[in-house]
Design a protein around this motif. Structure first.
Motif, short mmCIF file in Angstrom:
data_model
loop_
_atom_site.label_atom_id
_atom_site.label_comp_id
_atom_site.label_asym_id
_atom_site.label_seq_id
_atom_site.Cartn_x
_atom_site.Cartn_y
_atom_site.Cartn_z
N THR A 238 0.81 -1.22 0.00
CA THR A 238 0.00 0.00 0.00
C THR A 238 0.84 1.27 0.00
O THR A 238 0.30 2.35 0.14
N ALA A 239 2.16 1.14 -0.06
CA ALA A 239 3.00 2.33 -0.05
C ALA A 239 3.02 2.96 -1.44
O ALA A 239 3.13 2.27 -2.44
N GLY A 240 2.92 4.29 -1.51
CA GLY A 240 2.98 4.99 -2.79
C GLY A 240 1.61 5.24 -3.39
O GLY A 240 0.57 5.02 -2.76
N LEU A 241 1.62 5.70 -4.63
CA LEU A 241 0.39 6.05 -5.34
C LEU A 241 -0.08 4.85 -6.15
O LEU A 241 0.68 4.29 -6.95
N LYS A 242 -1.34 4.50 -5.99
CA LYS A 242 -1.86 3.29 -6.62
C LYS A 242 -2.06 3.48 -8.12
O LYS A 242 -2.60 4.48 -8.58
N VAL A 243 -1.61 2.50 -8.88
CA VAL A 243 -1.83 2.46 -10.34
C VAL A 243 -2.60 1.19 -10.64
O VAL A 243 -2.09 0.08 -10.44
N LYS A 244 -3.82 1.34 -11.10
CA LYS A 244 -4.65 0.17 -11.35
C LYS A 244 -4.08 -0.68 -12.49
O LYS A 244 -3.41 -0.17 -13.38
N THR A 245 -4.39 -1.95 -12.42
CA THR A 245 -3.88 -2.88 -13.43
C THR A 245 -4.26 -2.44 -14.83
O THR A 245 -3.44 -2.47 -15.76
N GLU A 246 -5.53 -2.02 -15.01
CA GLU A 246 -6.01 -1.61 -16.33
C GLU A 246 -5.24 -0.39 -16.85
O GLU A 246 -4.93 -0.29 -18.04
N GLU A 247 -4.94 0.56 -15.93
CA GLU A 247 -4.20 1.75 -16.34
C GLU A 247 -2.80 1.38 -16.79
O GLU A 247 -2.30 1.86 -17.81
N MET A 248 -2.15 0.53 -16.00
CA MET A 248 -0.80 0.11 -16.37
C MET A 248 -0.79 -0.63 -17.70
O MET A 248 0.02 -0.35 -18.59
N GLN A 249 -1.73 -1.57 -17.87
CA GLN A 249 -1.77 -2.35 -19.10
C GLN A 249 -2.08 -1.48 -20.31
O GLN A 249 -1.55 -1.71 -21.41
N CYS A 250 -2.91 -0.47 -20.12
CA CYS A 250 -3.26 0.43 -21.23
C CYS A 250 -2.02 1.17 -21.73
O CYS A 250 -1.75 1.23 -22.94
N GLN A 251 -1.23 1.73 -20.80
CA GLN A 251 -0.01 2.43 -21.19
C GLN A 251 0.98 1.48 -21.83
O GLN A 251 1.60 1.80 -22.86
N VAL A 252 1.15 0.30 -21.27
CA VAL A 252 2.12 -0.66 -21.79
C VAL A 252 1.70 -1.14 -23.18
O VAL A 252 2.53 -1.26 -24.09
N CYS A 253 0.40 -1.41 -23.37
CA CYS A 253 -0.09 -1.84 -24.69
C CYS A 253 0.20 -0.78 -25.75
O CYS A 253 0.65 -1.09 -26.87
N TYR A 254 -0.07 0.47 -25.39
CA TYR A 254 0.15 1.56 -26.37
C TYR A 254 1.63 1.66 -26.73
O TYR A 254 1.99 1.77 -27.91
N ASP A 255 2.51 1.61 -25.72
CA ASP A 255 3.94 1.73 -25.99
C ASP A 255 4.46 0.54 -26.78
O ASP A 255 5.28 0.69 -27.70
N LEU A 256 3.97 -0.68 -26.46
CA LEU A 256 4.37 -1.85 -27.23
C LEU A 256 3.88 -1.75 -28.67
O LEU A 256 4.59 -2.12 -29.62
N GLY A 257 2.63 -1.27 -28.84
CA GLY A 257 2.10 -1.11 -30.19
C GLY A 257 2.96 -0.18 -31.03
O GLY A 257 3.26 -0.47 -32.19
N ALA A 258 3.38 0.95 -30.43
CA ALA A 258 4.24 1.89 -31.16
C ALA A 258 5.58 1.24 -31.51
O ALA A 258 6.12 1.45 -32.61
N ALA A 259 6.12 0.43 -30.58
CA ALA A 259 7.40 -0.24 -30.86
C ALA A 259 7.26 -1.25 -31.99
O ALA A 259 8.09 -1.32 -32.91
N TYR A 260 6.19 -2.05 -31.95
CA TYR A 260 5.96 -3.03 -33.01
C TYR A 260 5.73 -2.32 -34.36
O TYR A 260 6.20 -2.78 -35.41
N PHE A 261 4.99 -1.23 -34.33
CA PHE A 261 4.70 -0.51 -35.58
C PHE A 261 6.00 0.02 -36.19
O PHE A 261 6.18 -0.03 -37.40
#
Length: 958
Positions: A238-261
């Motif tokens: 519980t230490a720090g600012l919470k980042v929901k799983t969906e938020e993290m996955q959304c950012q990672v998916c977008y960055d991976l998509g740009a890398a693959y593209f």
């Protein structure tokens, strides 16, 4: 004393009681005021600047007692500086968009490595070997942040970067930039080597099913405490600012998509991975909603990526009927199915679904491939161009240059295809009369441009042609074609012409600029601008069209209505801009026909010049336009007598306008009364003067340095030139031009003076010649003459000045062109006598010298007759020359002086040139040259020969 105490004492002793601006980071460090500073609405320095400064201070190398450079010491001060940098990044919520935008690659690399270090990631450990699921949440998030940044940086480095225009070269700055460039390249090299591992780490992150936490300022403080004081809080979930799983996955998916593209440019199969990631990103955004704290995706860019992936990798369940026309065209281009592209374009001529700009970009792509040696595409280029041309015709646009190029050599196949496109592009039952008219006019013009009658009959006998054109029009056209001269060989290959030359970049830019002017749809304007900026970065395309006054007035009126209620100052600013717009509207409209402006506009101009409202920004261009407006419409009474005294002191353009108006007003008076002319002269001399300073060089010599564009005058020379180019009143332009000509002639080393009207009103000397930048004066004279001739190309005085400039710069053919043009414009192309104040003896002598240096010696002899006293010496000497480049004996009919003709007879007899001697004798024998004739007859004979000679010269040099 402990090491920490020593560090503290050293830091404290180096801090002044009242910290100066340069030591603000020390102040924040010692007084723990960082959080208070960041909570300010607009902190100065900004957070990202703090990060840079903190890290720069922490990474400064040290120097030991032996003056040897050592790595940055790992002392308490440097550790606190690094911690402060991390706390600022935590304040920014670790938003990579903000950090990447403001921090260089080396700085951000250092920041994220510090984050890994403080998050207990062992140095040297490969991230791909770490199990994210077993790591503490903040540690896992630090690993993700680093690897997301790594692939984002690789993707960003693949984009073209617009090079900034270099400023004045400074060695220290250039060294620093080169070091940063080399450091960035080294970091990128490492990131690219680790790219595959970074992608695997991010792919593993997508399998996590737990929320993560990112470090905050508080958790960073806890980590910095002594180990015994933490109590394991930072290790908990519980230490720090919470980042929901969906938020993290959304950012990672977008960055991976740009890398693959980005990888897809070298491996097209990877586009499928990019498509999957981008569409998953869209799904996650829909789940999260638009209020996410940690998920900031550029949805417009994401939509563009998705559309591109749809084109590059259509989904398996899509059929050709379900694909958009864009996708169909791209798939056909990639597979080389160009015939299908042509069919899509023909169908689109009816549906009008594809933007014209897109169709043109396809044609440009095909042209480029054809020019690279793929000759099979020549026919495809013509067919696509024909489809685009018919689309243009139907929408009322002109025929493109490319079509004229490709249709220069028509054949049966090209005409058959063109008729097919025309027939399939119009529904005669539903088409409007304007569409039918456009198509009929196009077919008619194609016929008129054809030389081979068999091709004309192919079109005129076609069903579409018969339907669109009336019987009378068809018969008239066919008869017109049949009446062509039979002597013309219609089968001869045409010579190389303009249309054989491939369209240059400037032609394509010009066409796009024309479309930009005509377009009002935001999407089309955006597409055109993207293409234009892709072609050149040298132009400002917002200045392409400056005549759209009615639309601008509507926009200003709307702005005025919005600001009137809540901001009197903005209201006045809007009124000032509307005044400028009204001036431009009048000058570009009825003012060009000489119609005076309405009295209320003149009153508003006066009101603006006299306005003294505090806190209202006054634009220089409006002041320029207002004064130029008053001069152009001869409001000299106001400028010379009614303008308030404070304006002359505060507004340099009003001062200049007052001097110009007064000089024009005093011009008819005696020379003694022209005080204002002297004042104007002194003002312009000051503007063209340079400030000088002495500098001693390394060798001990003292050199004089001249600083151009100094502030000695009331304005810069460039500002004066800009103002003059807003003037149109001939007398004002003549006065200012004669002033600069006189200033040019004052130069001591001048060989050939330039003549100008009213040049005698100016002083003939300058006390300090060395202070005047005569090179700038010469450039200004040339620019002014070029401008004045654009205003009135038939002003003989300005034409003489242009001729004198060319004469002074040894461009004799061009000088003759303008001397002859000056005479032509004031004599109805020499059908009347040229006034003697235009062709003065000086002008004639310069024309003689031009002809002599061009080896046209017979022309020299003829021109010698034009002088008030015939120059026999020069005439005889020129006739003795045997390497004359003119027609020589064919000019004898233009000689009216019998003495010169007798000398020619003697000269040809002496040389044994019997034929030429007979021509000279024949010229002497003309009855109208008989010395016994009345003076009126002799003058008429001379005038007739002057006219024919000058007209012959004009045809030669025009």
């Amino acid at each position: 004393m402990s090491a920490e105490a020593a560090d503290r004492e050293a830091a404290t002793s180096s801090r002044p009681c009242t910290p100066p601006q340069t030591c603000w980071f020390e102040f924040l460090l010692e007084e723990s005021l960082l959080e208070k500073h960041l909570r300010k609405p607009c902190p100065d320095p900004a957070p990202v600047q703090l990060i840079v400064q903190f890290l720069e201070q922490a990474s400064k190398p040290s120097v030991n007692e032996q003056n040897q450079v050592q790595p940055p010491p790992d002392n308490k001060r440097n550790r606190i500086l690094k911690l402060l940098a991390l706390k600022v990044a935590a304040h920014l919520k670790w938003d990579l968009d903000i950090l990447e935008k403001s921090l260089s690659v080396p700085v951000l690399n250092m920041l994220l490595n510090e984050l890994l270090c403080i998050s207990k990631v062992p140095p040297g450990t490969k991230h791909v070997d770490m199990d994210l699921a077993t790591l503490p949440p903040t540690t896992a998030m630090a690993v993700l942040l680093y690897n997301r940044w790594a692939i984002r940086t690789i993707v960003q480095s693949s984009f073209p970067v617009k090079q900034a225009k270099p400023g004045p070269p400074q060695l220290s700055v250039m060294n620093q930039m080169q070091q940063e460039k080399e450091l960035t390249e080294n970091i990128l090299k490492v990131l690219k080597e680790q790219a595959a591992d970074s992608i695997l780490v991010l792919e593993a992150a997508l399998k996590l099913n737990k929320d993560l936490y990112v470090h905050t300022m508080r958790t960073l403080d806890l980590l910095a405490m002594e180990p015994g004081m933490v109590n394991g809080e930072t290790e908990s979930s519980t230490a720090g600012l919470k980042v929901k799983t969906e938020e993290m996955q959304c950012q990672v998916c977008y960055d991976l998509g740009a890398a693959y593209f980005q990888q897809g440019s070298t491996n097209s199969a990877v586009y499928e991975n990019a498509r999957e990631k981008f569409f998953r990103t869209k799904e996650l955004i829909a789940e999260i909603g638009s209020l996410s704290l940690h998920c900031t995706i550029d949805e417009k860019r994401l939509a563009g990526y998705c559309q591109a992936c749809d084109v590059l990798v259509p989904s398996s369940d899509s059929t050709s009927q379900q694909l958009t026309p864009y996708s169909q065209v791209h798939i056909c281009l990639r597979s080389g199915n160009y015939q299908e592209v042509i069919q899509i374009f023909i169908e689109d001529n009816l549906t009008l679904s594809l933007p014209v700009q897109f169709r043109q970009s396809v044609l440009r792509e095909l042209f480029q491939k054809a020019q690279q040696g793929n000759e099979a595409l020549d026919e495809i280029c013509f067919k696509v161009c024909a489809c685009n041309t018919v689309r243009d015709i139907l929408e009322g646009r002109t025929i493109s240059v490319q079509f004229n190029q490709l249709f220069l050599r028509p054949n049966k196949e090209k005409i058959d295809f063109l008729l097919e496109v025309c027939s399939r592009s119009i529904n005669l039952e539903k088409a409007s009369e304007s569409l039918k008219g456009n198509m009929a006019a196009f077919l008619k013009n194609v016929c008129l441009g054809l030389e081979d009658l068999q091709y004309v009959f192919m079109i005129s006998s076609h069903e579409l042609f018969i339907t669109l054109l009336k019987d009378e029009e068809r018969k008239l056209l066919v008869d017109q074609m049949r009446k062509r001269s039979p002597r013309v060989n219609l089968c001869i290959k045409p010579v190389t012409s303009f249309y054989d030359i491939p369209a240059s970049a400037s032609v394509n830019i010009g066409q796009l600029e024309h479309q930009l002017i005509l377009s009002v749809d935001p999407w089309r304007i955006r597409q055109i601008l993207i293409e234009l900026h892709g072609m050149t970065s040298e132009r400002q395309f917002w200045t392409v069209s400056n005549k759209d006054f009615s639309h601008a007035k509507q926009l200003f009126a709307a702005c005025l209505e919005l600001v009137t209620e809540f901001s009197p100052k903005l209201r006045q600013v809007m009124l000032n801009e509307m005044l400028l717009l009204d001036i431009h509207t009048h000058e570009a409209g009825t003012g060009q026909a000489g119609e005076r402006p309405p009295s209320d506009l003149i009153s508003r101009v006066r009101g603006y010049l006299e306005m003294r409202l505090p806190d209202i920004p006054l634009r220089q261009v409006i002041a320029e336009e207002c004064v130029a407006f008053m001069l152009n419409w001869r409001e000299s009474e106001y400028l010379t007598l009614q303008v308030p005294a404070f304006l002359l002191q505060s507004n340099p353009y009003v001062k200049l306008g007052q001097l110009l108006a007064a000089t024009c007003k005093e011009l008819p008076g005696p020379k003694e009364s022209r005080r204002t002319a002297k004042d104007l002269w002194e003002v312009v001399v000051q503007i063209c003067s340079v400030s000088s300073q002495h500098k001693r060089g390394n060798d001990g010599r003292v050199s004089l340095i001249k600083q151009r564009e100094s502030t000695l005058g009331i304005m810069y020379r460039s500002e004066l030139l800009s103002f003059i180019k807003k003037l149109r009143e001939p007398l004002v332009l003549t006065i200012i031009l004669s002033l600069f000509v006189k200033l040019h002639n004052v130069r001591e080393d001048i060989v050939n003076d330039i003549t100008a009207e009213h040049i005698s009103i100016w002083p003939s000397s300058i006390p300090n010649l060395q202070s005047v930048d005569f090179e700038a004066v010469a450039i200004t004279v040339k620019e002014l003459v070029r401008y004045t001739l654009s205003i009135n190309p038939n002003n003989h005085s300005w034409l003489i000045i242009q001729a004198d400039i060319y004469f002074a710069t040894n461009q004799y053919s061009a000088a003759l062109h303008y001397y002859l043009q000056a005479g032509a414009v004031c004599s109805d192309f020499f059908n009347k006598a040229v006034p003697p104040d235009v062709y003065t003896d000086q002008v004639i002598k310069r024309m003689i010298k031009c002809c002599s240096l061009l080896n046209c010696h017979t022309q020299v002899a003829i021109l010698c007759q034009f002088l008030r006293e015939i120059d026999y010496k020069t005439a005889f000497k020129s006739l003795q020359e045997q390497n004359s480049h003119d027609a020589m004996d064919s000019y004898y009919d233009y000689i009216w002086d019998v003495t010169i003709l007798e000398y020619l007879t003697y000269l040809h007899h002496k040389r044994g040139e019997t034929d030429k001697r007979q021509i000279a004798i024949k010229a002497i024998g003309q009855t109208e040259l008989n010395a016994s004739n009345p003076e009126e007859v002799l003058q008429l004979a001379a005038q007739r020969r002057k006219k024919k000679f000058l007209q012959a010269m004009a045809k030669l040099y025009f």
